[in-house]
Design a protein around this motif. Structure first.
Motif, PDB file in Angstrom:
ATOM      1  N   TRP A 118       0.837  -1.128   0.033  1.00  0.00           N
ATOM      2  CA  TRP A 118      -0.069   0.079  -0.018  1.00  0.00           C
ATOM      3  C   TRP A 118       0.942   1.142  -0.029  1.00  0.00           C
ATOM      4  N   ARG A 165       6.700  -4.851 -10.465  1.00  0.00           N
ATOM      5  CA  ARG A 165       7.032  -6.329  -9.901  1.00  0.00           C
ATOM      6  C   ARG A 165       7.435  -7.294 -10.672  1.00  0.00           C
ATOM      7  N   ALA A 196       2.374  -0.974 -11.230  1.00  0.00           N
ATOM      8  CA  ALA A 196       2.869  -1.730 -10.011  1.00  0.00           C
ATOM      9  C   ALA A 196       3.177  -3.143 -10.747  1.00  0.00           C
ATOM     10  N   PRO A 243     -11.113   4.449 -13.713  1.00  0.00           N
ATOM     11  CA  PRO A 243     -11.092   3.245 -14.625  1.00  0.00           C
ATOM     12  C   PRO A 243     -10.672   2.041 -13.718  1.00  0.00           C
ATOM     13  N   SER A 244     -10.911   0.698 -14.568  1.00  0.00           N
ATOM     14  CA  SER A 244     -10.479  -0.314 -13.759  1.00  0.00           C
ATOM     15  C   SER A 244      -8.994  -0.314 -13.673  1.00  0.00           C
ATOM     16  N   ASN A 245      -8.457  -0.992 -12.559  1.00  0.00           N
ATOM     17  CA  ASN A 245      -7.225  -1.259 -12.365  1.00  0.00           C
ATOM     18  C   ASN A 245      -6.433  -0.137 -11.947  1.00  0.00           C
ATOM     19  N   ASN A 246      -7.166   0.813 -11.245  1.00  0.00           N
ATOM     20  CA  ASN A 246      -6.567   2.196 -10.894  1.00  0.00           C
ATOM     21  C   ASN A 246      -6.550   2.181  -9.363  1.00  0.00           C
ATOM     22  N   GLY A 247      -6.927   1.428  -8.658  1.00  0.00           N
ATOM     23  CA  GLY A 247      -6.775   1.456  -7.051  1.00  0.00           C
ATOM     24  C   GLY A 247      -7.946   1.657  -6.334  1.00  0.00           C
ATOM     25  N   LYS A 248      -9.150   1.568  -7.003  1.00  0.00           N
ATOM     26  CA  LYS A 248     -10.366   1.671  -6.228  1.00  0.00           C
ATOM     27  C   LYS A 248     -10.537   0.913  -5.051  1.00  0.00           C
ATOM     28  N   THR A 249     -10.556  -0.468  -5.251  1.00  0.00           N
ATOM     29  CA  THR A 249     -10.689  -1.468  -4.243  1.00  0.00           C
ATOM     30  C   THR A 249      -9.499  -1.251  -3.247  1.00  0.00           C
ATOM     31  N   ALA A 250      -8.386  -1.011  -3.519  1.00  0.00           N
ATOM     32  CA  ALA A 250      -7.006  -0.879  -2.732  1.00  0.00           C
ATOM     33  C   ALA A 250      -7.255   0.071  -1.523  1.00  0.00           C
ATOM     34  N   PHE A 292       8.016   3.147  -4.645  1.00  0.00           N
ATOM     35  CA  PHE A 292       7.931   1.960  -4.922  1.00  0.00           C
ATOM     36  C   PHE A 292       9.571   1.420  -4.905  1.00  0.00           C
ATOM     37  N   TYR A 314      -0.627   7.585  -1.732  1.00  0.00           N
ATOM     38  CA  TYR A 314      -0.462   8.690  -2.852  1.00  0.00           C
ATOM     39  C   TYR A 314      -1.479   9.640  -2.590  1.00  0.00           C
ATOM     40  N   ILE A 370      -2.170   2.578 -12.211  1.00  0.00           N
ATOM     41  CA  ILE A 370      -1.422   2.249 -11.021  1.00  0.00           C
ATOM     42  C   ILE A 370      -1.325   0.620 -11.052  1.00  0.00           C
ATOM     43  N   GLY A 371      -2.335   0.046 -11.610  1.00  0.00           N
ATOM     44  CA  GLY A 371      -2.111  -1.448 -11.298  1.00  0.00           C
ATOM     45  C   GLY A 371      -1.145  -1.943 -12.348  1.00  0.00           C
TER      46      GLY A 371
HETATM   47  N1  LIG Z   1      -2.224   2.420  -2.803  1.00  0.00           N
HETATM   48  C1  LIG Z   1      -1.710   1.384  -3.588  1.00  0.00           C
HETATM   49  N2  LIG Z   1      -0.367   1.267  -3.388  1.00  0.00           N
HETATM   50  C2  LIG Z   1       0.401   0.231  -4.314  1.00  0.00           C
HETATM   51  N3  LIG Z   1      -0.204  -0.624  -5.200  1.00  0.00           N
HETATM   52  C3  LIG Z   1      -1.598  -0.326  -5.574  1.00  0.00           C
HETATM   53  C4  LIG Z   1      -2.171   1.045  -4.726  1.00  0.00           C
HETATM   54  N4  LIG Z   1      -3.457   0.890  -5.155  1.00  0.00           N
HETATM   55  C5  LIG Z   1      -3.308  -0.104  -6.324  1.00  0.00           C
HETATM   56  N5  LIG Z   1      -2.560  -0.676  -6.484  1.00  0.00           N
HETATM   57  C6  LIG Z   1      -1.754  -1.661  -7.272  1.00  0.00           C
HETATM   58  O1  LIG Z   1      -3.038  -1.709  -8.475  1.00  0.00           O
HETATM   59  C7  LIG Z   1      -3.818  -2.838  -8.582  1.00  0.00           C
HETATM   60  C8  LIG Z   1      -5.157  -2.635  -8.793  1.00  0.00           C
HETATM   61  O2  LIG Z   1      -5.669  -1.965  -7.897  1.00  0.00           O
HETATM   62  P1  LIG Z   1      -7.274  -2.181  -7.465  1.00  0.00           P
HETATM   63  O3  LIG Z   1      -7.676  -3.580  -7.716  1.00  0.00           O
HETATM   64  O4  LIG Z   1      -7.625  -1.276  -6.614  1.00  0.00           O
HETATM   65  O5  LIG Z   1      -8.059  -1.428  -8.892  1.00  0.00           O
HETATM   66  P2  LIG Z   1      -9.556  -1.297  -9.016  1.00  0.00           P
HETATM   67  O6  LIG Z   1      -9.863  -0.027  -9.503  1.00  0.00           O
HETATM   68  O7  LIG Z   1     -10.513  -1.596  -7.938  1.00  0.00           O
HETATM   69  O8  LIG Z   1      -9.786  -2.041 -10.384  1.00  0.00           O
HETATM   70  P3  LIG Z   1     -11.122  -2.835 -10.756  1.00  0.00           P
HETATM   71  O9  LIG Z   1     -12.045  -1.535 -11.174  1.00  0.00           O
HETATM   72  O10 LIG Z   1     -10.936  -3.603 -12.073  1.00  0.00           O
HETATM   73  O11 LIG Z   1     -11.628  -3.562  -9.697  1.00  0.00           O
HETATM   74  C9  LIG Z   1      -3.395  -3.629  -7.192  1.00  0.00           C
HETATM   75  O12 LIG Z   1      -3.545  -5.063  -7.167  1.00  0.00           O
HETATM   76  C10 LIG Z   1      -2.194  -3.107  -6.750  1.00  0.00           C
HETATM   77  O13 LIG Z   1      -1.240  -3.873  -7.223  1.00  0.00           O
END
Ligand SMILES: Nc1ncnc2c1ncn2[C@@H]1O[C@H](COP(=O)(O)OP(=O)(O)OP(=O)(O)O)[C@@H](O)[C@H]1O
Ligand SMILES: [Mg+2]
Length: 301
Positions: free
Chosen positions: A35, A262, A258, A68-75, A225, A38, A254-255
Motif C-alpha cells: 500500500w 514487480r 505496480a 477506470p479499472s485497475n486504478n486502485g479503487k478497491t485498494a 516503489f 499517494y 496504477i495497477g
Molecule cells: N495504493 C496503492 N499502492 C500500491 N499499489 C497499488 C495501490 N493501489 C492499487 N495498487 C495496485 O494496483 C492494482 C489494482 O488496484 P485495484 O484492484 O484497487 O484497482 P480497481 O480500480 O479496484 O480495479 P477494478 O475496477 O478492476 O476492480 C492492485 O492490485 C495493486 O497492485
C-alpha cells in the motif's frame, strides 16, 4: 542485539531487511501487495474520514469514487476498512462496526444487496426471507453495530434493466438508517445514476483518473516503489524516460505500473542485475504481459 542491516541507503528499513532473505523468499516479498498512500488516495481517505465523523445523520453525506479499472479503487476501500476495524473485544456486549465493505450485487438485485450487508456485519446467512424482512433485518443490524459508513465496491455492477428500485433502496439506506454510502465504480455508474436524480444529488463525485507523467504525485509514487522493492542497487525509477515508458505501458493505471515494476524487480533478482533500468524493462514480458489477443489467436488451445 539486532543484526546489522545490509548497507542499502536507497531502501526503506523493511526492504533492507528483506535483502537478507534467500532469493525465493525475496521474490515472494516482491510479489506481495503493497500500500502506497499517494495524494489522491490520501485525499479520498480524508473525505471518507470526514463523512465517518460527521454528526449529520438526517441526510448523510455520500461519496462516489469513479475511475477506470485497475486504478486502485478497491485498494483504497480495503485500506480504509482495515484502518477502521476495531480490535475484537471479547468483553463487549456487541460488536461495533463503524465501517463495512461489500461487493455490489451483479445486477439490480435488492435481496443480494441486503444479504451482503448482513454478511459484512457478521450475521449468518438467513433461510429464505422476503425482501421486506431482509430489509428490516439489514437496517436493524446496521443500527445494532453502530454502522456509520457502508462502502460498496464495483457499484456499476448494479446496472441492468429495472435498476430504479435498486437506486431507491440505496437512497433509503441513508434516509432510514443515517448510514453514509461510499461507492467505488467505473464511469458506467454515471449512466446508472441518471435514473435517480435524488441519489445522484446525494453523492459527491470523486474522480480517480489515469496517472499523468507531469503529475508530481507520479514521480513520488515511483520513488516510493523504489524504496520498497528489495533490490541491492538503486533503481532511478524517476528518470523521465523510464517513468514515461512505464506509464505508457501501464496505460496510465496504477495497477499496470505496480505489476510492471514487480515483474521488472523479479527479473532483477533472477538475473542478478539487482536494479530496475532500461535493460530490465526490455526483458521479455516485463512491460507487456501476455495479451489475451495472443491467447485468443493461439491455435493449440
Ligand atoms: N495504493 C496503492 N499502492 C500500491 N499499489 C497499488 C495501490 N493501489 C492499487 N495498487 C495496485 O494496483 C492494482 C489494482 O488496484 P485495484 O484492484 O484497487 O484497482 P480497481 O480500480 O479496484 O480495479 P477494478 O475496477 O478492476 O476492480 C492492485 O492490485 C495493486 O497492485
Ligand atoms: Mg476493484
Amino acid at each position: 542485539m539486532a543484526a546489522e542491516l545490509p548497507d542499502a541507503p536507497h531502501l526503506d528499513p523493511l526492504a533492507r531487511e528483506a535483502l537478507q532473505l534467500p532469493d525465493d523468499r525475496r521474490l515472494a516479498r516482491i510479489d506481495r501487495d503493497l500500500w502506497i498512500g499517494y495524494g489522491r488516495a490520501l485525499d479520498i481517505g480524508q473525505r471518507l474520514e470526514r463523512i465517518l465523523q460527521s454528526g449529520r445523520r438526517m441526510r448523510p453525506d455520500n461519496l462516489l469514487v469513479v475511475g477506470p479499472s485497475n486504478n486502485g479503487k478497491t485498494a483504497i476501500a480495503r485500506h480504509f476498512v482495515a484502518r477502521h476495524t476495531p480490535p475484537e473485544d471479547p468483553g463487549a456486549e456487541r460488536a461495533t462496526i463503524p465501517v463495512a465493505l461489500i461487493q455490489a450485487p451483479n445486477g439490480p438485485r435488492i435481496p443480494q444487496l441486503l444479504s451482503a450487508i448482513l454478511a459484512a456485519l457478521g450475521r449468518p446467512p438467513l433461510a429464505w426471507r422476503s425482501t421486506a424482512q431482509l430489509r428490516a433485518e439489514a437496517h436493524r443490524a446496521m443500527a445494532d453495530v453502530g454502522l456509520r459508513l457502508l462502502l460498496v465496491d464495483d457499484l456499476h455492477n448494479i446496472r441492468g434493466s429495472r435498476c430504479a428500485p435498486m437506486l431507491v433502496e440505496l437512497r433509503e439506506i441513508g434516509s432510514c438508517t443515517g448510514v453514509s454510502l461510499g461507492g467505488f465504480a467505473t464511469r458506467e455508474i454515471v449512466d446508472v445514476l441518471r435514473q435517480d436524480e435524488q441519489l445522484a444529488n446525494r453523492m459527491a463525485p470523486c474522480p480517480l483518473p489515469r496517472w499523468r507523467l507531469d503529475d508530481p504525485d507520479y514521480a513520488r509514487l515511483l520513488a516510493t516503489f523504489a524504496r520498497y522493492l528489495p533490490l541491492r542497487r538503486p533503481s532511478g525509477l524517476t528518470h523521465p524516460d523510464l517513468a514515461a515508458r512505464l506509464l505508457a505501458a501501464a496505460d496510465g493505471l496504477i495497477g499496470g505500473v505496480a505489476a510492471a515494476l514487480r515483474r521488472a524487480a523479479a527479473e532483477a533478482v533472477r538475473t542478478g542485475h539487482e536494479c530496475i533500468d532500461d535493460t530490465m524493462l526490455a526483458r521479455p514480458g516485463v512491460l507487456e504481459p501476455p495479451a489475451w489477443a495472443e491467447v485468443a489467436a493461439a491455435g493449440n488451445l
